[in-house]
Design a protein around this motif. Structure first.
Motif, mmCIF file in Angstrom:
data_model
loop_
_atom_site.group_PDB
_atom_site.id
_atom_site.type_symbol
_atom_site.label_atom_id
_atom_site.label_comp_id
_atom_site.label_asym_id
_atom_site.label_seq_id
_atom_site.Cartn_x
_atom_site.Cartn_y
_atom_site.Cartn_z
ATOM 1 N N THR A 47 -3.022 -8.099 2.779
ATOM 2 C CA THR A 47 -1.778 -8.303 3.528
ATOM 3 C C THR A 47 -0.619 -8.640 2.598
ATOM 4 O O THR A 47 -0.813 -9.149 1.498
ATOM 5 C CB THR A 47 -1.910 -9.453 4.553
ATOM 6 N N HIS A 49 3.406 -10.489 2.994
ATOM 7 C CA HIS A 49 4.308 -11.262 3.853
ATOM 8 C C HIS A 49 5.574 -11.590 3.084
ATOM 9 O O HIS A 49 5.547 -11.772 1.866
ATOM 10 C CB HIS A 49 3.698 -12.632 4.223
ATOM 11 N N PRO A 98 2.409 -10.106 8.808
ATOM 12 C CA PRO A 98 2.123 -9.087 7.792
ATOM 13 C C PRO A 98 3.054 -7.875 7.924
ATOM 14 O O PRO A 98 3.395 -7.456 9.034
ATOM 15 C CB PRO A 98 0.677 -8.686 8.080
ATOM 16 N N GLU A 100 4.121 -3.837 6.146
ATOM 17 C CA GLU A 100 3.580 -2.663 5.452
ATOM 18 C C GLU A 100 4.704 -1.963 4.700
ATOM 19 O O GLU A 100 5.875 -2.102 5.053
ATOM 20 C CB GLU A 100 2.977 -1.671 6.469
ATOM 21 N N GLN A 135 3.257 -2.341 -2.561
ATOM 22 C CA GLN A 135 2.130 -2.749 -1.736
ATOM 23 C C GLN A 135 0.883 -1.938 -2.068
ATOM 24 O O GLN A 135 -0.221 -2.315 -1.697
ATOM 25 C CB GLN A 135 2.492 -2.622 -0.255
ATOM 26 N N PRO A 142 -9.199 -5.316 4.218
ATOM 27 C CA PRO A 142 -9.567 -6.626 3.666
ATOM 28 C C PRO A 142 -10.918 -6.544 2.961
ATOM 29 O O PRO A 142 -11.831 -5.848 3.412
ATOM 30 C CB PRO A 142 -9.661 -7.524 4.904
ATOM 31 N N ARG A 167 -4.627 3.162 3.935
ATOM 32 C CA ARG A 167 -4.344 2.056 4.857
ATOM 33 C C ARG A 167 -4.151 2.531 6.287
ATOM 34 O O ARG A 167 -4.117 1.739 7.209
ATOM 35 C CB ARG A 167 -3.094 1.297 4.403
#
Length: 174
Positions: A47, A49, A98, A100, A135, A142, A167
Motif C-alpha cells: 500500500t 498513503h 491507500p 494507487e 509505486q 500484500p 496490481r
C-alpha cells in the motif's frame, strides 16, 4: 547605584512585556503549519498513503477539525478525509486511505481546511507532495495476510510479490 539597578530592572520588565506582547500578536495568525509530508510505502501490505503532519502554532479550541483533500494519483475525484483535532495535541497527523498510481517526482496537491466546531473555516493550507519513488516498487499483492502476518497464498511462488496481471489497476499516462 540603587537607581541604576531600578532602571535595569524596569528595562528588563519592559523587555519581557514586549516579548510577551509579540507572542500574543503571533497568536492572531496561523493555527497550524506543515511540519512534515511524505508518501508512505508499506512493502509488506503493498500500500501507499499520503502522510502530512501539522504543528499547532497557537492553542487549539475544542471541536476543531481538519478537512483534507488529497489529489487522487489514479485520476478522478479528490480523496477527502476529516480528522478531529484534540486540544492538547502536540501535532496533528493526517493520512489518506491507500492510493494507487503514485509517480516519482510528480507534485500532488493537498488542501487542508481547519474548521471550528460550527464548520467555519479558520485556516486554509495548500501544499504539494512529491514522491521519491514510483509505486511500482511495491509488490502487486500484500506479502502477508491476517493478524499473524501469514504468507499470502496469492503470491506463492512469487517472493517479490509481482504476479501475472500486476496490481489490476490501470494508471493514467502522464
Amino acid at each position: 547605584m540603587a537607581e541604576g539597578r531600578f532602571r535595569l530592572a524596569a528595562f528588563a520588565l519592559c523587555a519581557v512585556l514586549a516579548l510577551a506582547a509579540c507572542r500574543e500578536q503571533g497568536a492572531e495568525g496561523e493555527y497550524f503549519e506543515v511540519s512534515g509530508r511524505m508518501f508512505v510505502f508499506n512493502y509488506r501490505l503493498a500500500t501507499a498513503h499520503y502522510l502530512v503532519t501539522l504543528r499547532p502554532m497557537r492553542p487549539i479550541a475544542s471541536g476543531q477539525k481538519a478537512v483534507v483533500r488529497f489529489e487522487n494519483p489514479a485520476g478522478g475525484d479528490e480523496i477527502e478525509t476529516s480528522r478531529t483535532i484534540w486540544p492538547r495535541s502536540e501535532k496533528l497527523v493526517l493520512e489518506s486511505p491507500p492510493v494507487e498510481c503514485v509517480v516519482k517526482d510528480r507534485p500532488y496537491k493537498i488542501s487542508i481546511a481547519i474548521e471550528d466546531a460550527g464548520g467555519e473555516v479558520l485556516q486554509r493550507i495548500e501544499t504539494t507532495l512529491k514522491s521519491s519513488e514510483d509505486q511500482s516498487v511495491l509488490p502487486d499483492r500484500p506479502l502477508v495476510v491476517g493478524p499473524f502476518y501469514s504468507p499470502n497464498p496469492d503470491v506463492a511462488g512469487h517472493p517479490d510479490g509481482k504476479i501475472p496481471g500486476g496490481r489490476g489497476v490501470i494508471c493514467p499516462k502522464l
